[in-house]
Design a protein around this motif. Structure first.
Motif, short mmCIF file in Angstrom:
data_model
loop_
_atom_site.label_atom_id
_atom_site.label_comp_id
_atom_site.label_asym_id
_atom_site.label_seq_id
_atom_site.Cartn_x
_atom_site.Cartn_y
_atom_site.Cartn_z
N ILE A 167 89.26 31.58 50.54
CA ILE A 167 89.61 32.99 50.32
C ILE A 167 88.66 33.88 51.14
N ASP A 168 87.36 33.53 51.13
CA ASP A 168 86.40 34.32 51.92
C ASP A 168 86.74 34.29 53.40
N ALA A 169 87.28 33.14 53.84
CA ALA A 169 87.58 33.00 55.28
C ALA A 169 88.94 33.62 55.62
N GLY A 170 89.65 34.13 54.61
CA GLY A 170 90.86 34.88 54.91
C GLY A 170 92.16 34.29 54.42
N ARG A 171 92.13 33.11 53.77
CA ARG A 171 93.41 32.58 53.28
C ARG A 171 93.82 33.36 52.03
N SER A 172 95.09 33.65 51.90
CA SER A 172 95.52 34.48 50.78
C SER A 172 95.31 33.76 49.45
N GLY A 173 94.83 34.52 48.47
CA GLY A 173 94.65 33.98 47.11
C GLY A 173 95.97 33.57 46.49
N ASN A 174 97.08 34.06 47.05
CA ASN A 174 98.39 33.71 46.49
C ASN A 174 98.99 32.46 47.13
N THR A 175 98.25 31.82 48.03
CA THR A 175 98.78 30.59 48.64
C THR A 175 99.07 29.58 47.53
N PRO A 176 100.25 28.99 47.55
CA PRO A 176 100.55 28.01 46.50
C PRO A 176 99.68 26.76 46.62
N VAL A 177 99.29 26.21 45.46
CA VAL A 177 98.51 24.96 45.46
C VAL A 177 99.13 23.98 44.45
N ALA A 178 98.92 22.72 44.72
CA ALA A 178 99.31 21.69 43.74
C ALA A 178 98.13 20.76 43.55
N ILE A 179 97.93 20.34 42.31
CA ILE A 179 96.92 19.32 42.03
C ILE A 179 97.70 18.11 41.54
N ILE A 180 97.53 17.00 42.23
CA ILE A 180 98.31 15.80 41.86
C ILE A 180 97.33 14.75 41.35
N GLU A 181 97.45 14.45 40.08
CA GLU A 181 96.55 13.47 39.46
C GLU A 181 97.32 12.15 39.32
N ASN A 182 96.67 11.05 39.65
CA ASN A 182 97.32 9.73 39.54
C ASN A 182 98.67 9.68 40.25
N GLY A 183 98.70 10.22 41.44
CA GLY A 183 99.95 10.30 42.19
C GLY A 183 100.62 8.95 42.37
N THR A 184 101.92 8.92 42.25
CA THR A 184 102.83 7.76 42.40
C THR A 184 102.73 6.77 41.24
N ARG A 185 101.81 7.01 40.33
CA ARG A 185 101.68 6.09 39.18
C ARG A 185 102.48 6.63 38.01
N ARG A 186 102.62 5.81 37.02
CA ARG A 186 103.41 6.23 35.85
C ARG A 186 102.80 7.46 35.19
N GLU A 187 101.46 7.56 35.23
CA GLU A 187 100.77 8.66 34.56
C GLU A 187 100.70 9.91 35.43
N GLN A 188 101.40 9.94 36.54
CA GLN A 188 101.28 11.05 37.49
C GLN A 188 101.44 12.42 36.80
N ARG A 189 100.52 13.35 37.15
CA ARG A 189 100.65 14.73 36.67
C ARG A 189 100.58 15.66 37.87
N ILE A 190 101.41 16.67 37.85
CA ILE A 190 101.36 17.65 38.95
C ILE A 190 101.19 19.03 38.34
N ILE A 191 100.15 19.70 38.76
CA ILE A 191 99.92 21.06 38.27
C ILE A 191 100.05 21.98 39.48
N THR A 192 100.84 23.02 39.34
CA THR A 192 100.94 23.96 40.47
C THR A 192 100.47 25.34 40.04
N GLY A 193 100.06 26.10 41.03
CA GLY A 193 99.60 27.47 40.78
C GLY A 193 99.27 28.11 42.12
N THR A 194 98.26 28.99 42.13
CA THR A 194 97.88 29.62 43.40
C THR A 194 96.42 29.32 43.69
N LEU A 195 96.07 29.57 44.95
CA LEU A 195 94.71 29.26 45.39
C LEU A 195 93.66 29.95 44.51
N GLN A 196 93.94 31.19 44.10
CA GLN A 196 92.91 31.89 43.30
C GLN A 196 92.78 31.28 41.89
#
Ligand code: SAH
Length: 473
Positions: A395-424
């Motif tokens: 954000i300090d370097a200029g990327r918008s705080g509204n840029t979409p982000v995803a956090i993927i935990e245990n990707g491709t596994r049965r327990e996979q979780r995906i959380i989405t939101g924004t960079l801020q």
């Protein structure tokens, strides 16, 4: 395991069949192909039974079942069309601790007949234990097609040379390596072409060659967790290795596919954990290979993407140890695909960067400015602990705080979780959802494409295409 698969030698062993109709006939045929001595009791018999009696393969008892008929028998089959009779047979046999099979009545079975794929002397047995017979049958059909018919003659050939090989090559591991060499050689092609004398000659030539005891290291990428993302080559080397050296990223389902009697050594590594230092892992690989072992170094994802595979190979080179590298599906590719996030897209991202959140010990920072331009995707490995820092720097370097982000935990596994939101929200999401390792951060406009998936409302856990997605509004 509800039933233990055993292969039973039935040659000349007495087996009692109660029933003389078509149901009994099917079982009798299977038992005869294994050489059993049949005793069949029934008030009437199908003609095949009479023929078998004439050929001396079956003894027919005209009449009704009595518990004393169980005396001296190894197995008993209740195959009448009368439930009461079948139940009486089952009770009498069970009271004597005998193994009994009641046809088409799984609860009354102490043993069952599996579907058989016969490439004698190689035999495969499949069963769903009555729960899904159609599925078991389809599996059998698939295997029948996959398993070549020359498997049987090949196994017979091996059987003929076993003693000779044992006398010439001492040590189990060396013998196993010899047989691996045979199965990779033209011996197999000769057997397939029905050129048995040539196959035998070739096998003897291989036996005459000096047996190479040199070890080898296979640096294998195991992908992000779903075992079906393994490459065929990875699977083959996992099955060949004497030792498997693996880390915590390799999922238990993948470890299941390692050769049963291979030694397994865990050199697990989690950020912040004091596990085996890299130096020691390098040395371990060298020592095992110098001891003549085939070592499978199994790594999560791809060995050359934040996997230190390069360092491990550098350690082998001064010792002239042979190695192979097998690529794997890296976490970014696997997680993004399973999450429904295309890493590039003509309208949203013209480039993608794979970055580690784990800085070098000297604390050198990556070039946050170049990463802050819009329309590029950042995939951050090992970024959980640094999420707040990453968020701030971008954000300090200029990327918008509204840029979409995803956090993927245990990707491709049965327990996979995906959380989405924004960079801020990034750091807040990580702590609020108590995200655990392994997890990947995906930052960029492409994350918004997840909306194209059919996804309604605000339910916290919504299955989409077999994945579990969690969404933050
Ligand atoms: N060589 C690996 C990466 C090793 S670094 C590869 O190519 O994938 C370890 C990091 O990879 C983890 O901290 C996490 O950020 C990421 N990772 C690996 N497997 C993952 C998975 N199944 N789900 C989410 N992230 C994963």
């Amino acid at each position: 395991m509800q039933y233990l698969p055993l292969f039973v030698k039935l040659t000349d062993k007495p087996v009692l069949i109660v029933g003389g109709g078509s149901v009994a006939l099917r079982k009798a045929g299977t038992l005869l192909s294994a050489g059993a001595k049949l005793h069949v009791v029934s008030p009437e018999f199908a003609p095949e039974f009479i023929a078998w009696q004439h050929e001396g393969k079956a003894e027919l008892i005209n009449g009704y079942f009595k518990p004393t008929m169980l005396d001296g028998k190894l197995l008993v089959i209740a195959a009448t069309d009368n439930d009461a009779v079948n139940a009486a047979v089952y009770d009498a046999a069970t009271a004597r601790n005998m193994l009994v099979n009641t046809v088409d009545d799984q609860p009354k079975c102490g043993f069952i007949f599996p579907s058989i794929i016969d490439r004698s002397p190689i035999i495969m047995a499949i069963s769903s234990f009555g729960t899904a017979p159609v599925l078991a049958r389809r599996l059998r059909e698939k295997l029948e097609v996959l398993l070549p018919h020359h498997l049987g003659p090949l196994a017979q050939l091996v059987g003929r040379f076993r003693d000779q090989v044992k006398a010439k090559i001492s040590g189990f591991a060396a013998r196993r390596q010899f047989w691996e060499k045979v199965f990779d050689s033209d011996v197999v092609r000769d057997v397939q072409a029905n050129q048995l004398p040539q196959a035998e000659q070739r096998l003897l030539q291989l036996l005459d060659e000096p047996q190479q005891q040199a070890g080898e290291v296979y640096v294998v990428g195991a992908g992000p967790g779903d075992p079906e993302l393994l490459t065929l080559k990875a699977l083959q080397l996992m099955q060949q290795a004497d030792v498997v050296v693996y880390d915590y990223l390799v999922s238990p389902q993948i470890m299941e596919l390692v050769r049963r009697d291979a030694e397994r050594i865990c050199v697990g590594k989690k950020a912040g954990d004091h596990s085996v230092p890299q130096q020691d892992t390098n040395q371990l690989l060298v020592d095992l290979a110098l001891a003549g072992k085939k070592v499978c170094r199994l790594k999560g994802g791809d060995p050359f993407i934040f996997g230190r595979g390069g360092e491990e190979i550098q350690a082998l080179i001064p010792h002239n140890i042979a190695f192979q590298v097998v690529p794997g599906v890296t976490a970014a590719a696997g997680c993004a695909a399973y999450a429904g996030i295309p890493l590039t897209h003509r309208d949203h991202a013209q480039s993608v960067q794979f970055i580690t959140g784990h800085c070098r010990p000297d604390g050198t920072e990556p070039d946050w400015y170049s990463m802050s331009k819009a329309n590029q995707t950042l995939v951050i490995y090992m970024g959980l602990m640094k999420a707040a820092h990453i968020q701030q720097q971008l954000i300090d370097a200029g990327r918008s705080g509204n840029t979409p982000v995803a956090i993927i935990e245990n990707g491709t596994r049965r327990e996979q979780r995906i959380i989405t939101g924004t960079l801020q929200q990034l750091a807040e999401l990580v702590s609020q959802h108590q995200i655990n390792s392994p997890a990947l951060l995906v930052i960029g406009e492409v994350v918004s494409l997840q909306h194209d998936l059919h996804w309604f409302g605000q339910r916290p856990q919504v299955p989409v295409f077999g994945q579990t997605l969690t969404r933050m509004e």
